[in-house]
Each structure stands twice: as structure tokens, then as C-alpha cells.
Design an enzyme around this catalytic site. Structure first.
Site, PDB file in Angstrom:
ATOM      1  N   LYS A   1      34.709   0.302 -68.964  1.00 49.79           N
ATOM      2  CA  LYS A   1      33.683   1.334 -69.118  1.00 49.79           C
ATOM      3  C   LYS A   1      34.324   2.735 -69.005  1.00 49.79           C
ATOM      4  CE  LYS A   1      30.218  -1.291 -70.101  1.00 49.79           C
ATOM      5  NZ  LYS A   1      29.701  -2.331 -69.264  1.00 49.79           N
TER       6      LYS A   1
HETATM    7  C1  PLP Z   1      28.737  -3.444 -69.029  1.00 46.66           C
HETATM    8  C2  PLP Z   1      27.268  -3.505 -69.233  1.00 46.66           C
HETATM    9  C3  PLP Z   1      26.378  -3.956 -68.237  1.00 46.66           C
HETATM   10  C4  PLP Z   1      26.786  -4.623 -66.973  1.00 46.66           C
HETATM   11  O1  PLP Z   1      27.797  -4.103 -66.296  1.00 46.66           O
HETATM   12  P1  PLP Z   1      28.861  -5.035 -65.509  1.00 46.66           P
HETATM   13  O2  PLP Z   1      29.481  -4.043 -64.607  1.00 46.66           O
HETATM   14  O3  PLP Z   1      29.774  -5.585 -66.532  1.00 46.66           O
HETATM   15  O4  PLP Z   1      28.084  -6.080 -64.782  1.00 46.66           O
HETATM   16  C5  PLP Z   1      25.022  -3.851 -68.479  1.00 46.66           C
HETATM   17  N1  PLP Z   1      24.544  -3.390 -69.643  1.00 46.66           N
HETATM   18  C6  PLP Z   1      25.361  -2.974 -70.630  1.00 46.66           C
HETATM   19  C7  PLP Z   1      24.756  -2.456 -71.886  1.00 46.66           C
HETATM   20  C8  PLP Z   1      26.738  -3.052 -70.470  1.00 46.66           C
HETATM   21  O5  PLP Z   1      27.549  -2.680 -71.472  1.00 46.66           O
END
Ligand code: PLP
Length: 373
Positions: free
Chosen positions: A184
Site C-alpha cells: 500500500k
Molecule cells: C488492501 C485492501 C484492504 C485490506 O487491507 P489489508 O491490510 O490487506 O487487510 C481492504 N480493501 C481494499 C480495497 C484493499 O485494497
């Protein structure tokens, strides 16, 4: 044949500062939730100008936010089908039914007109997903929620660092949930955060992330823990560790660098691909967001062939996302969402991460154009 040197779709970008910070935690031998987590939360709280609570994933952030709103079996949450399965799992984890909605194909954010049609007296929450870091018509979503007494839980997993109408995403509105997983906009290894002004929600989340043990957070931030406590509701082991927070603190300092890099790479894609007839770009204001993924729409729909050809050229691509309403767990009412189903076959994500060079983007674009011909 896949070449040895692959241009990765996404990856973590980790420097010496992050490594040193992790070593510091390991040397002190206090790995769980303690002062690093408190420090990371303080940084985020200053960033958003309102309280942030850290947890171990973005999925846990969404789950705890929904749980703290007191919703459960019999209730419904409106959410776009075209999102990461995490959004759906977080909803179904509370026993609530995710009601899959269409998206506006120009932004791939929830189609508010479609969501309105799916409103019932069981609807309690709308969960807009800031797809590819864009917020769509977030004002309209808040107006709709207000009219109908709904809470809003923003899945802002893609959107850290972005702005909507001049305001930082997460700094306004009801509840925003972020993800700091490895790829991210910033990472804490894995991780997530909930940001809101709602004191009741905040206190419930602080307790629920540590098995529901009341006020354990305060104890742990001063290096202690609770031995004498009460538990009033269901909790989980969803807290962030000091190891994760140490990475997060260093990554947070790099946000301006990552933001500039991601914006300029995405702009280069747009310049290179903007005039290609067979490609459609999303309607995004790249100067006000930190693009997490770079998604294009292929008018031909021959997405899977193109992906294979690009991989042969050493270019890894992705598909964000498979619609959730077609998954076995969620297709109970066999609903069809024609806009989403048609759009899905056209979506292609090209590599985007801060370590890419301008020459990588040009190479990817020229190979893509070749493949399209
Ligand atoms: C990455 C993501 C999540 C969840 O995050 P994690 O930290 O991977 O559990 C939720 N929604 C979207 C759209 C994402 O891209």
C-alpha cells in the site's frame, strides 16, 4: 518463457531506516503493542487531525469499525462488488449481509443511483471504496447516508495521502479505514488504522483489538498490562505490534517522497497512453491523490491475452478485482450486476511502485501498444 528480470506489479520499498528501526525493537525485546504503536498512532492522529487507532490489517480495521457500530445478523451494508475481497469479508465477519452494488465505470467507485435502489429498512451502513485512490462522488454518498440515517465506513485502503475537495482523506467524514499492508502507499509490514471522531467507536475499537479487555491499551502504552479487568463484548487479537509500528513510523516520514513518485509515474502512464484508441483511462485527479494502483480499461476486452503477452516481455500485471458477487460465499441470491460484469473483463493493472523508473513506464507502454496492435 518468462524472462528472469521481471518488472513487478507492486512491491514494498524498504530502506535502511526501516531496517534500523526494526532492529531497535528487537534489541529492546518488547515486540508486542507498546510505545512504538503509541508513537505511530500519535503521528497518524496529527496527520489526520483526529484520533487514529492502529490494528494489524486493513481488513481488521474494517471489521472492527463495523462491529463498533453495533450491527449484526439481519442488517445490510451497501458496498461495490468490484473491490478487494477484504471489504466483503470484513462485512460478513460481523454476520451482516454485504449488498453488492454497481460501480460508475468512469471512476469504479460505488454507483450511488444503484445503491439507492438497493436500500431497505435493514440497511445500516454504506461502505464506499476509494478505488485506485479516487474518491468518486463522496459528497453525494454522505448526503445519501444522512438522508437515510446510514453510517459511512470508508474503505480508504488505497487512498492514504490523498485529498478530497482540499481535505485530507480520513480527516473528515464518519469513519475511514486504511491499510498498511506491504504494497500500500505506506506499509508497516502488515497493518491498518481506523480514523474517526466518534469517541464511542474509538473506545470500542481500542478494547476490541485486544480481546475486549477494557482499557488495556493505556496499560500497554506504559509497558504494563491489565491483570484485573472486565470484558463486555467480543474482541479479537487485532492489535498492531511494535515491530510493525517501527516500520510504519519510518514509512510515514517517506510519504511525501512516495507520493511525488507515484504521482509522476502515473502521470507518465497517462501521457503515454492517453491518445491510444483502444485504451480508456479512469477519471482521476492525479495531483490530489497518491495512486496506489494504475488501472486501465481495454475496450477490446482481450485482457487475459494481453496479460500473457506482457508477462512474456517481463511485465507483471494484475486484475483489480474479481467482482465479489460471483464468489460462492456471496452469490446466494444469484444477483447479476451487468455493468460490473462487463467492466471486469476490461480491467488491467499495470506496474506501479516508487522504485520504477520513467524508462520502465515507457517500456511497459510501448510493449502494451505493440500487444494491442
Ligand atoms: C488492501 C485492501 C484492504 C485490506 O487491507 P489489508 O491490510 O490487506 O487487510 C481492504 N480493501 C481494499 C480495497 C484493499 O485494497
Amino acid at each position: 518463457m518468462i524472462p528472469d528480470k521481471l518488472i513487478r506489479l507492486s512491491k514494498s520499498v524498504i530502506g535502511d531506516a526501516e531496517k534500523k528501526a526494526v532492529m531497535g525493537v528487537l534489541d529492546r525485546e518488547y515486540l508486542g503493542m507498546g510505545k512504538e504503536v503509541q508513537e505511530f498512532e500519535d503521528l497518524l492522529t496529527r496527520h489526520f487531525n483526529r484520533p487514529a487507532v492502529c490494528v494489524n490489517t486493513g481488513t481488521a480495521a474494517l471489521h472492527l469499525a463495523l462491529q463498533a457500530l453495533g450491527i449484526g445478523p439481519g442488517d445490510e451494508v451497501l458496498v461495490q462488488s468490484l473491490t478487494y475481497v477484504a471489504s466483503f469479508q470484513a462485512i460478513s465477519a460481523t454476520g451482516v449481509r454485504p449488498v453488492a452494488c454497481e460501480v460508475d465505470p468512469s471512476t469504479i467507485t460505488i454507483d450511488i443511483k444503484d445503491a439507492k435502489k438497493r436500500l431497505t429498512d435493514r440497511t445500516k451502513v454504506i461502505m464506499p471504496v476509494h478505488y485506485a485512490s479516487g474518491m468518486g462522488e463522496l459528497d453525494d454518498i454522505y448526503a445519501f447516508a444522512k438522508e437515510n440515517g446510514l453510517r459511512v465506513v470508508e474503505d480508504a485502503a488505497h487512498a492514504f495521502g490523498g485529498y478530497y475537495n482540499g481535505k485530507k482523506v480520513g480527516s473528515f467524514g464518519d469513519i475511514a479505514c486504511f491499510s498498511f499492508d506491504g504494497i500500500k502507499n505506506i506499509t508497516s509490514g502488515e497493518g491498518g488504522a481506523i480514523v474517526t471522531d466518534d469517541e464511542t467507536v474509538l473506545q470500542k475499537i481500542r478494547d476490541a483489538r485486544l480481546l475486549g479487555v477494557e482499557k488495556d491499551t493505556e496499560k500497554r502504552y506504559s509497558g504494563e498490562r491489565s491483570w484485573d479487568f472486565d470484558v463486555r463484548y467480543q474482541g479479537w487479537r487485532y492489535h498492531m505490534s511494535n515491530i510493525m509500528a517501527a516500520i510504519g513510523i519510518e514509512q510515514f516520514k517517506r510519504l511525501p517522497e512516495f507520493a511525488t513518485r507515484r504521482q509522476s509515474l502515473a502521470k507518465r502512464y497517462r501521457n503515454n497512453l492517453g491518445s491510444i484508441d483502444s485504451i480508456e483511462l479512469l477519471d482521476l485527479d492525479l495531483s490530489n491523490i497518491v495512486p496506489h494502483i494504475f488501472v486501465i480499461k481495454l475496450k477490446s476486452g482481450k485482457r487475459d491475452d494481453i496479460r500473457r503477452l506482457l508477462l512474456e516481455q517481463g511485465i507483471q500485471t494484475g486484475v483489480h478485482y474479481q467482482p465479489n458477487h460471483i464468489l460462492s460465499l456471496y452469490n446466494g441470491d444469484n444477483k447479476s450486476l451487468p455493468v460490473t460484469e462487463e467492466l471486469f473483463h476490461k480491467l488491467l493493472s499495470l506496474p506501479l511502485h516508487p522504485d520504477l523508473k520513467e524508462t520502465d513506464i515507457d517500456y511497459i507502454c510501448s510493449k502494451l501498444i505493440e500487444c494491442l496492435d
